[in-house]
Design an enzyme around this catalytic site. Structure first.
Site, PDB file in Angstrom:
ATOM      1  N   GLY A 262       0.808  -1.182  -0.066  1.00 31.88           N
ATOM      2  CA  GLY A 262      -0.044   0.073   0.130  1.00 31.88           C
ATOM      3  C   GLY A 262       0.952   1.254  -0.021  1.00 31.88           C
TER       4      GLY A 262
ATOM      5  N   CYS B  42      12.344  15.186  -9.709  1.00 34.40           N
ATOM      6  CA  CYS B  42      13.374  14.472 -10.236  1.00 34.40           C
ATOM      7  C   CYS B  42      13.287  13.951 -11.823  1.00 34.40           C
ATOM      8  CB  CYS B  42      13.842  13.074  -9.385  1.00 34.40           C
ATOM      9  SG  CYS B  42      15.156  11.971 -10.346  1.00 34.40           S
TER      10      CYS B  42
HETATM   11 CU    CU Z   1      15.644  10.421  -8.808  1.00 31.75          CU
END
Ligand code: CU
Length: 359
Positions: free
Chosen positions: A63, A341
């Site tokens: 989860g 990112c």
């Molecule tokens: Cu990353």
């Protein structure tokens, strides 16, 4: 006085002068416990970047919630009262409290282990002796200097770290630098279990009373981290907890490892990191760090603004495992912007957040 005795007296006087601390040096005291916390990687239950449902949980993913051992600040040595985190610091997520000091100070971390695991506190960058290293290995330490290596469940230990010049900013650094502290009792699995936090050291003469740098208006710490729950030392607890594992998933299930790893910023995925807010024209300092799993290579990227890193202009920086970088931004472009990112597989896995620049 004999020549020998006066020579000894001169040496002792020299040692006294050399070891005298500057009158403005502070002892910075922190009370930090490792607590068992039920952590949620996506507490809103939504993908806040896309305004969409989270990716469907499919077995063998447990989860979005897991038991973790996290460093938490307490008010004093009784460890009875958690030190409330300011709402503006909620974005720190699973990181421990920011430990701050100015070059010349001493840091004392009184650590209480409220978990069922042996844990420690091991710092980067600051100066410590063997009794305050927080890492067990065959280093010839006498038994009297090994209590720091692995603090037993319920145990308390005081780590004492000095902050000499070489722990502070170098000639090419801005007025403060970032280190980290983490549990190093089981070097491979502790950080996947949770306990890690930032240390910020400010150049001598540049700190406010709280240790933060005077030439900065706003600071943000962001840890880019692949959190591998299959490596957590609390995986037995997570598997046993019926609220987390109602379908009795086994760790031997195919793809258990990749299904239970998360690409996070401060432990949040899919935009669940609380909004970072700053104002146009402010001097904003970003402290970036990456964690220490096998593939913690990241490309933190800011949309809409640029930063200065060691005098060079950029809008993206590369982080390798256990890296730390400090970048300065003067936001000029009001709006809500992505901070993520830019490695494709990390971005797809939810390694993204937002920041707001107010006009
Ligand atoms: Cu990353």
């Amino acid at each position: 006085m004999s020549a020998a005795r006066s020579a000894v007296a001169a040496v002792l006087a020299g040692i006294a002068i050399a070891s005298a601390v500057p009158c403005d040096a502070a002892v910075r005291t922190y009370f930090i416990a490792a607590d068992d916390v039920l952590w949620n990687f996506a507490p809103s239950g939504h993908d806040l970047m896309a305004d969409a449902p989270l990716p469907k949980v499919q077995s063998p993913q447990l989860g979005w919630r897991y038991h973790k051992a996290l460093y938490r600040a307490y008010t004093d040595a009784t460890f009875r009262h958690l030190k409330a985190r300011r709402p503006s610091n909620a974005y720190l997520g699973l990181l421990g409290p920011i430990i701050r000091a100015e070059v010349g100070d001493t840091i004392v971390v009184t650590f209480k282990n409220n978990t069922r695991l042996h844990l420690s506190v091991h710092p980067y960058g600051v100066e410590y002796d063997k009794a305050s290293e927080g890492a067990p290995y065959r280093d010839g330490s006498p038994r009297s200097e090994t209590s720091d290596d692995a603090v037993a469940p319920g145990g308390v230990y005081a780590y004492r770290w000095a902050v000499p010049e070489r722990s502070g900013p170098g000639p090419m650094d801005p007025s403060s630098v970032l280190w980290m502290y983490y549990s190093h009792t089981d070097e491979v699995r502790d950080v996947s279990t949770g306990p890690i936090g930032p240390i910020i050291i400010t150049r001598r003469g540049m700190a406010r009373a709280d240790g933060s740098p005077q030439d900065v208006d706003s600071e943000f710490v962001a840890m880019f981290s692949e959190v591998d729950e299959s490596q957590s030392r609390l995986i037995p607890e997570n598997l046993r907890d019926a609220s987390i594992n109602p379908h009795h998933i086994s760790p031997s299930a195919p793809a258990f490892q990749p299904s239970n790893q998360f690409f996070t910023i401060n432990g949040f995925v899919f935009g669940n990191l609380p909004m970072l807010t700053m104002t146009r024209g402010q001097r904003v300092r970003w402290y970036l760090m990456s964690s220490m799993s096998d593939f913690d290579f990241h490309a933190p990227t800011w949309h809409g603004q640029t930063v200065l890193y060691k005098g060079q202009r950029s809008n993206t920086l590369a982080l390798g495992p256990t890296d730390s970088k400090v970048a300065d931004m003067v936001p000029e472009n009001p709006g809500v912007w992505e901070f993520d990112c830019d490695l494709n597989i990390h971005h797809q896995a939810g390694m993204s957040a937002r920041f707001t620049v107010l006009p």
